[in-house]
Design a protein around this motif. Structure first.
Motif, mmCIF file in Angstrom:
data_model
loop_
_atom_site.group_PDB
_atom_site.id
_atom_site.type_symbol
_atom_site.label_atom_id
_atom_site.label_comp_id
_atom_site.label_asym_id
_atom_site.label_seq_id
_atom_site.Cartn_x
_atom_site.Cartn_y
_atom_site.Cartn_z
ATOM 1 N N CYS A 45 -3.863 2.785 -3.710
ATOM 2 C CA CYS A 45 -3.893 1.291 -3.610
ATOM 3 C C CYS A 45 -2.494 0.970 -2.700
ATOM 4 N N CYS A 48 -2.056 -0.628 0.926
ATOM 5 C CA CYS A 48 -2.041 -2.119 0.730
ATOM 6 C C CYS A 48 -1.154 -2.810 0.062
ATOM 7 N N HIS A 49 -0.735 -2.268 -1.043
ATOM 8 C CA HIS A 49 0.126 -2.698 -2.092
ATOM 9 C C HIS A 49 1.507 -2.358 -1.994
ATOM 10 N N MET A 66 4.350 -4.885 -13.340
ATOM 11 C CA MET A 66 3.599 -5.956 -13.858
ATOM 12 C C MET A 66 3.224 -5.413 -15.377
ATOM 13 N N TYR A 70 -2.132 -7.887 -17.515
ATOM 14 C CA TYR A 70 -2.133 -8.697 -16.498
ATOM 15 C C TYR A 70 -2.949 -8.018 -15.416
ATOM 16 N N THR A 86 -10.681 -12.172 -1.528
ATOM 17 C CA THR A 86 -10.975 -11.604 -0.146
ATOM 18 C C THR A 86 -11.308 -10.313 -0.006
ATOM 19 N N ILE A 87 -10.731 -9.260 -0.722
ATOM 20 C CA ILE A 87 -11.258 -8.044 -0.835
ATOM 21 C C ILE A 87 -11.169 -7.309 -2.147
ATOM 22 N N MET A 88 -10.318 -7.709 -3.129
ATOM 23 C CA MET A 88 -10.313 -7.094 -4.367
ATOM 24 C C MET A 88 -11.774 -7.001 -4.920
ATOM 25 N N TYR A 160 1.010 -15.257 -0.738
ATOM 26 C CA TYR A 160 0.176 -14.707 -1.938
ATOM 27 C C TYR A 160 0.346 -15.981 -2.898
#
Ligand SMILES: Cc1cc2nc3c(=O)[nH]c(=O)nc-3n(C[C@H](O)[C@H](O)[C@H](O)COP(=O)(O)OP(=O)(O)OC[C@H]3O[C@@H](n4cnc5c(N)ncnc54)[C@H](O)[C@@H]3O)c2cc1C
Lengths: 206, 438
Positions: A45, A48-49, A66, A70, A86-88, A160
């Protein structure tokens, strides 16, 4: 018409997994190695993150620190299509429940990150007061408390948070009922400047 | 906060060793007493840098050295955006201080000879390893009349970013009104399958505003390409593709799109049926694994066969090949895939050096294409390794929706997400904290 057909022909390979993913299932026609550990999974991940979920921005959210609940809720929402994205929505169906749990716990154990970004000082000051009045109840400790299971708002990339609010407003993601009430009140009293001030406040947090 | 602390801690621990090596181009095992094992990474591009970093992150007692000739790495990905001016080449340069601060050694030289336990470099250095990771990217199969020398001067490939990409941008900005850009795309497989078509869109984005009567001819040996429907739709929406007034004319293989020869003296692309003279000519050659892989017995055909769980070469022991050079069946030659292979490899090497079996791998690929200032789309895939290890299998993924399902607001978001991806994948690899000013 023609274009669509051709496109389908090319992505034939994807088409199978896309339709499979719509039902949240994994292609079972071949047997694959499964059981990758949390670190292995979570590292995929990072491109991107950000490393350990610390996003440099300008828009992809940080995942660091987080709550696991959640993250799991969001992943399941993307997977089922209940949350539009959009992509997840194309990525989340690639993971089993156990894998999502493993990643959620991994990121819950990393540090929160405040993405450095520009903000307006005066608006941020006003936003802090508005946050306390309208949002602090469920986004406590100034939007930093993971245990609220309502995301981390402090230092999350502003675009975001804008998108999230847009998604809530147009039903692409369902807004918690009580939050809806508060947001409505905020809008009534302060107009759109109210939310803008609050987002400037989150952007200002270090 | 956390980042800085880590950096300082690492410097304290490894500063001495790093300083001792910095001056000397040769070191031996004895200088590294206590290290659990030594890894030499050939090529400090996206794949190599990510692998080095993820080994060090997982086990700081492993000694890691990157061998990379360039002091600044310019990313190929996102470099197409320099043409329309969305980003500048300068912003795409990454350096190695972040990695050296973690205790990774960086030697600026080219690797020449990869032995069974040491790598020799162009400047006479020799670096011992227990495991070597080879990540040299691609090299080109130039057609007749084309070469790296010519590409540096006039007929660019601009497919390794940096100076040639800057030159291509200058050529396009300096082109006469109503001029023609001829772009030749390569045969499969090549790095970044959507790259030539994103480039076409970026050139068109610039010309639409600044030179609206100019034309782009795309010569293609293929009859279809990556994200085919999405690109054709975007070319149509933004640049009139398919109308009499189209800025873009794509000539597929079946209609004579295959390039056979370049005449650099007249800027002419000689294709299978016709010749195309361009005011600007950009030729992206067919590709093969980086030269150093060929020179060291790592290649079968054009690419390097590997074990897909460890990326260890099928031809030579203890040498792993990752990124564009590897023949990773099921994975595309992209930046995201290179980074994903790098992390799987790092985990396998760390496991081996700690006496453990290679872990179950997980891979991902995504690739954003920015086709207009307000329009980007993506492909995403999540993969698992087939149990018999013959192929990396896609278990989820797909393309940004098009046609009736096209969502303009989401396309705008994807531009912002594409830039975020850039920031995060480069920071994940280089820890250089460099940001595009946005
Ligand atoms: C125009 C363009 C657009 C692209 N767009 C995207 C995109 O949108 N998304 C995406 O995911 N990917 C994209 N890519 C592809 C991406 O850049 C590559 O797939 C990725 O960089 C591969 O990583 P690598 O480590 O294998 O090779 P590279 O990143 O090329 O690194 C190779 C490194 O090895 C070094 N080297 C070579 N030989 C030697 C030697 N003998 N000794 C020591 N060092 C050596 C080189 O100097 C270089 O630094 C794009 C590429 C281009 C050109």
């Amino acid at each position: 018409m023609k274009v669509t057909k051709l496109a389908l022909a090319i992505i034939g390979g994807c088409a199978i997994s896309m339709s499979a993913s719509a039902g949240g299932k994994v292609d079972k026609s071949v047997s694959n190695m499964t059981g990758a550990d949390a670190t292995m999974l979570s590292n995929t991940c990072a491109g991107c993150h950000g490393t350990d979920g610390a996003s440099s921005g300008p828009a992809i959210p940080s995942l660091g620190g987080m709550s696991a609940l959640y993250i799991t809720d969001m992943m399941n929402g993307y997977k089922s299509g209940d949350i539009k994205s959009t992509i997840m929505g194309r990525i989340a169906p690639g993971y089993s429940e156990d894998e999502i749990d493993a990643m959620a716990n991994y990121f819950a154990g990393t540090e929160q990150h405040r993405t450095p970004q520009a903000f307006d000082k005066a608006k941020a000051a006003k936003g802090m007061k508005l946050h306390d009045k309208y949002c602090e109840k469920c986004h406590s400790e100034s939007g930093t408390l993971a245990e609220d299971d309502s995301g981390i708002l402090a230092g999350q990339p502003t675009p975001y948070l804008h998108y999230s609010m847009e998604d809530f407003a147009n039903g692409d993601r369902s807004m918690p009922k009580k939050m809806k009430k508060k947001v409505k009140k905020l809008n009534k009293k302060e107009g759109s400047a109210g939310m803008e001030a609050i987002l400037n406040y989150y952007a200002s947090q270090k | 906060m956390k980042k800085n602390m880590n950096r300082r801690d690492f410097m304290k621990v490894s500063g001495g060793a790093a300083a001792a090596v910095a001056g000397a181009s040769i070191y031996t095992g004895s200088a590294l007493a206590g290290a659990k094992g030594r890894v030499v990474v050939v090529g400090g591009g996206l794949g190599g840098a990510t692998c080095a970093k993820y080994i060090k992150r997982a086990d700081s007692s492993i000694d890691v050295t990157i061998i990379e000739p360039n002091k600044t790495y310019f990313t190929g990905f996102t470099s197409n955006l320099t043409i329309s001016g969305m980003v500048t080449m300068e912003q795409l340069g990454h350096t190695y201080e972040g990695l050296t601060a973690m205790g990774i050694k960086v030697v600026h030289a080219a690797a020449t000879e990869i032995g069974d336990s040491s790598v020799k470099t162009s400047d006479g250095g020799s670096y011992d390893f227990d495991r070597c990771v080879v990540a040299p990217g691609v090299d080109f199969k130039f057609v007749e009349g084309h070469s790296e020398e010519i590409a540096n001067k006039s007929v660019t490939h601009a497919y390794k970013s940096g100076a040639q990409m800057s030159l291509l941008g200058e050529q396009i900005r300096g082109m006469k009104k109503g001029g023609t850009v001829v772009l030749a795309a390569p045969r499969n497989p090549f790095r970044c399958p959507p790259g030539p078509y994103e480039r076409t869109a970026q050139i068109a984005a610039y010309l639409k505003v600044n030179n609206p009567t100019a034309k782009i001819i795309v010569l293609d040996p293929k009859d279809k390409f990556s994200k085919f429907g999405l690109f054709k739709e975007a070319w149509k929406i933004h640049y009139g593709y398919g109308t009499d007034n189209s800025m873009i004319n794509w000539i597929k293989g079946a209609e004579g799109g295959a390039l056979e020869e370049v005449d650099a003296s007249t800027n002419t692309a000689i294709a299978s049926i016709e010749e195309f003279k361009g005011d600007v000519l950009n030729v992206i050659p067919d590709m093969k694994a980086g030269h150093v892989a060929h020179a060291n017995g790592l290649v079968k055909g054009d690419w390097c066969p590997v074990d897909l769980q460890t990326f260890e070469s099928s031809l030579r022991k203890n040498i792993h090949v990752i990124g564009d050079s590897s023949a990773a069946k099921g994975l595309p030659k992209s930046g995201y895939a290179a980074a994903s292979e790098a992390k799987v490899t790092a985990a396998a090497i760390v496991a081996a050096m700690n006496g453990n079996a290679a872990p179950v791998p997980a891979y991902t690929n995504t690739c954003y294409s920015v086709v207009a200032p307000n329009d980007a789309f993506s492909v995403a895939a999540v993969y698992q390794l087939a149990a018999d290890k013959h192929k990396v299998m896609k278990v989820a993924g797909g393309l940004t929706p098009s046609g009736d399902k096209r969502n303009a607001a989401h396309r705008e978001r994807e531009v912002q997400y594409a830039l975020s991806w850039y920031e995060n994948i480069t920071t994940d690899a280089f820890s250089d904290g460099k940001k595009l000013p946005l």
